[in-house]
Write a protein that holds these residues in place. Structure first.
Motif, PDB file in Angstrom:
ATOM      1  N   UNK A 175      17.561  -6.173   6.041  1.00 29.65           N
ATOM      2  CA  UNK A 175      17.279  -4.939   6.852  1.00 29.65           C
ATOM      3  C   UNK A 175      17.672  -3.730   5.760  1.00 29.65           C
ATOM      4  N   UNK A 176      18.630  -4.000   4.926  1.00 29.39           N
ATOM      5  CA  UNK A 176      19.029  -2.970   4.023  1.00 29.39           C
ATOM      6  C   UNK A 176      18.097  -2.637   2.944  1.00 29.39           C
ATOM      7  N   UNK A 177      17.207  -3.910   2.389  1.00 30.52           N
ATOM      8  CA  UNK A 177      16.168  -3.655   1.563  1.00 30.52           C
ATOM      9  C   UNK A 177      14.993  -3.120   2.386  1.00 30.52           C
ATOM     10  N   UNK A 178      14.678  -3.466   3.310  1.00 28.36           N
ATOM     11  CA  UNK A 178      13.603  -2.984   3.975  1.00 28.36           C
ATOM     12  C   UNK A 178      13.824  -1.305   4.449  1.00 28.36           C
ATOM     13  N   UNK A 179      14.957  -1.112   4.855  1.00 31.55           N
ATOM     14  CA  UNK A 179      15.354   0.492   5.188  1.00 31.55           C
ATOM     15  C   UNK A 179      15.178   1.124   3.720  1.00 31.55           C
ATOM     16  N   UNK A 180      15.412   0.584   2.679  1.00 36.66           N
ATOM     17  CA  UNK A 180      15.325   1.340   1.360  1.00 36.66           C
ATOM     18  C   UNK A 180      13.920   1.645   1.233  1.00 36.66           C
ATOM     19  N   UNK A 181      13.103   0.781   1.413  1.00 33.75           N
ATOM     20  CA  UNK A 181      11.761   0.641   1.312  1.00 33.75           C
ATOM     21  C   UNK A 181      10.920   1.575   2.118  1.00 33.75           C
ATOM     22  N   UNK A 182      11.476   1.615   3.410  1.00 34.00           N
ATOM     23  CA  UNK A 182      11.012   2.545   4.427  1.00 34.00           C
ATOM     24  C   UNK A 182      11.240   4.144   4.097  1.00 34.00           C
ATOM     25  N   UNK A 183      12.281   4.081   3.513  1.00 37.40           N
ATOM     26  CA  UNK A 183      12.733   5.628   3.158  1.00 37.40           C
ATOM     27  C   UNK A 183      11.980   6.176   2.001  1.00 37.40           C
ATOM     28  N   UNK A 184      11.590   5.154   1.224  1.00 43.34           N
ATOM     29  CA  UNK A 184      10.643   5.442   0.042  1.00 43.34           C
ATOM     30  C   UNK A 184       9.309   5.765   0.643  1.00 43.34           C
ATOM     31  N   UNK A 185       8.870   4.909   1.455  1.00 47.30           N
ATOM     32  CA  UNK A 185       7.436   5.124   2.001  1.00 47.30           C
ATOM     33  C   UNK A 185       7.211   6.461   3.020  1.00 47.30           C
ATOM     34  N   UNK A 186       8.396   6.915   3.634  1.00 48.39           N
ATOM     35  CA  UNK A 186       8.431   8.110   4.486  1.00 48.39           C
ATOM     36  C   UNK A 186       8.327   9.519   3.580  1.00 48.39           C
ATOM     37  N   UNK A 187       8.585   9.301   2.162  1.00 53.13           N
ATOM     38  CA  UNK A 187       8.265  10.349   1.295  1.00 53.13           C
ATOM     39  C   UNK A 187       6.894  10.615   0.938  1.00 53.13           C
ATOM     40  N   UNK A 188       6.068   9.451   1.122  1.00 49.86           N
ATOM     41  CA  UNK A 188       4.622   9.659   0.697  1.00 49.86           C
ATOM     42  C   UNK A 188       3.719  10.705   1.656  1.00 49.86           C
ATOM     43  N   UNK A 189       2.871  11.332   1.249  1.00 47.20           N
ATOM     44  CA  UNK A 189       2.117  12.386   1.977  1.00 47.20           C
ATOM     45  C   UNK A 189       1.262  11.505   2.799  1.00 47.20           C
ATOM     46  N   UNK A 190       0.565  10.460   2.345  1.00 51.45           N
ATOM     47  CA  UNK A 190      -0.288   9.619   3.242  1.00 51.45           C
ATOM     48  C   UNK A 190      -0.421   8.046   2.730  1.00 51.45           C
ATOM     49  N   UNK A 191      -0.279   7.168   3.466  1.00 54.46           N
ATOM     50  CA  UNK A 191      -0.264   5.884   3.478  1.00 54.46           C
ATOM     51  C   UNK A 191      -1.786   5.147   3.807  1.00 54.46           C
ATOM     52  N   UNK A 192      -2.521   4.841   2.884  1.00 60.46           N
ATOM     53  CA  UNK A 192      -3.937   4.479   2.974  1.00 60.46           C
ATOM     54  C   UNK A 192      -3.646   2.890   3.468  1.00 60.46           C
ATOM     55  N   UNK A 193      -2.885   2.203   2.717  1.00 61.34           N
ATOM     56  CA  UNK A 193      -3.130   0.783   3.278  1.00 61.34           C
ATOM     57  C   UNK A 193      -1.680  -0.076   2.845  1.00 61.34           C
ATOM     58  N   UNK A 194      -1.316  -0.886   3.671  1.00 63.32           N
ATOM     59  CA  UNK A 194      -0.220  -1.745   3.422  1.00 63.32           C
ATOM     60  C   UNK A 194      -0.400  -3.160   3.480  1.00 63.32           C
ATOM     61  N   UNK A 195      -0.154  -4.000   2.714  1.00 61.22           N
ATOM     62  CA  UNK A 195      -0.659  -5.261   2.530  1.00 61.22           C
ATOM     63  C   UNK A 195       0.458  -6.335   2.329  1.00 61.22           C
ATOM     64  N   UNK A 196       0.847  -7.019   3.347  1.00 60.85           N
ATOM     65  CA  UNK A 196       2.158  -7.775   3.459  1.00 60.85           C
ATOM     66  C   UNK A 196       1.842  -9.139   3.218  1.00 60.85           C
ATOM     67  N   UNK A 197       2.432  -9.691   2.286  1.00 61.27           N
ATOM     68  CA  UNK A 197       1.865 -11.514   1.890  1.00 61.27           C
ATOM     69  C   UNK A 197       3.302 -12.087   2.015  1.00 61.27           C
TER      70      UNK A 197
END
Length: 276
Positions: A175-197
């Motif tokens: 959860x800590x790792x995902x929350x850190x990534x989410x915080x980084x993603x929220x800084x983006x102006x736009x997210x065009x695609x996310x691919x999870x493998x």
């Protein structure tokens, strides 16, 4: 169509002319089976090019009507009141596939209440393709905007409790790792695609590993959605033991082998976004 339906009833397969996939009451399977690719009964046996934004909205808990509105009717004949819908999809994928097109089968399984429960992909062309392929959305005017594709690799052992895949079994470190990534993603102006493998090691049955990796990828996708991460295209796919990053000696003791194979148990997240 009528002849096929009568043959199914005569054979006693009252759930329809299905692929033969054994589906649990929860709407899952350890061994998804597939129609012959060219047995499509709609669109002149050719399948369709799905709307990418609509496809990215498909998720667990949907009714058949809701799925129909997003991705259309199933393209294979699974008989009367089937608990699986099967599609043949084509994707524009420059530099991949045949003439820049990748072809994949897509399967939706329903639980005993006919609610969508699990989803599976099967590459048709190329045979070893990742389905769906990495896709870039049509670009808007991007002058003075920084566009980048970043890859994040998270250890599955840190993310999930052993042999688990749901939100309730995310580890604190995960959860800590995902929350850190989410915080980084929220800084983006736009997210065009996310691919999870999602990936596993080779220990255990292939079908089990594939199913586990798919569930884990879907769980990460849901975690993002729960935290207001929205992408124009959202893809979650389990690849089981494919593409190992580390090889280990077969004569290791079981515990040593499990530890050695840890890098192969991972979740890769590719983010195509536009910065400030």
């Amino acid at each position: 169509m009528k002849k096929i339906f009568i043959m199914c009833l005569a054979a006693g397969v009252f759930s329809g002319c299905s692929t033969g996939t054994l589906i649990t009451k929860e709407g899952t399977t350890d061994n998804p089976k597939w129609h012959k690719a060219d047995n499509v009964i709609l669109n002149k046996d050719r399948g369709t090019f799905p709307n990418l934004q609509s496809l990215s909205q498909v998720r667990q808990g949907m009714t058949k009507d809701q799925l129909y509105e997003l991705i259309g009717r199933p393209q294979y004949d699974d008989g009367w009141r089937p608990r699986e819908w099967n599609y043949l999809f084509h994707f524009n994928s420059p530099g991949q596939g045949e003439n820049g097109i990748t072809t994949c089968q897509y399967k939706v399984l329903f639980d005993q209440n006919m609610i969508a429960s699990s989803f599976y992909w099967n590459p048709i062309y190329p045979e070893n393709a990742v389905c769906p392929p990495t896709l870039n959305m049509p670009k808007k005017e991007e002058s003075k905007q920084q566009v980048s594709v970043k890859r994040y690799t998270l250890g599955a052992d840190a993310l999930f409790a052993f042999d688990k895949s749901d939100l309730n079994n995310l580890n604190p470190k995960g959860r800590e790792d995902l929350d850190s990534l989410i915080a980084e993603l929220h800084k983006l102006k736009e997210i065009r695609a996310i691919r999870i493998l999602g990936y596993t090691d080779y220990l255990g049955k292939d079908t089990y590993n594939l199913n586990l990796s798919q569930k884990r990828a879907e769980t990460i996708k849901q975690y993002f959605l729960n935290n207001q991460i929205n992408a124009q295209v959202f893809i979650a796919q389990g690849l089981g033991e494919q593409d190992p990053v580390k090889q280990c000696a077969s004569n290791l003791l079981r515990n040593e082998l499990v530890q050695c194979l840890e890098p192969n148990r991972r979740v890769i997240i590719d983010v195509d976004g536009i910065g400030e």
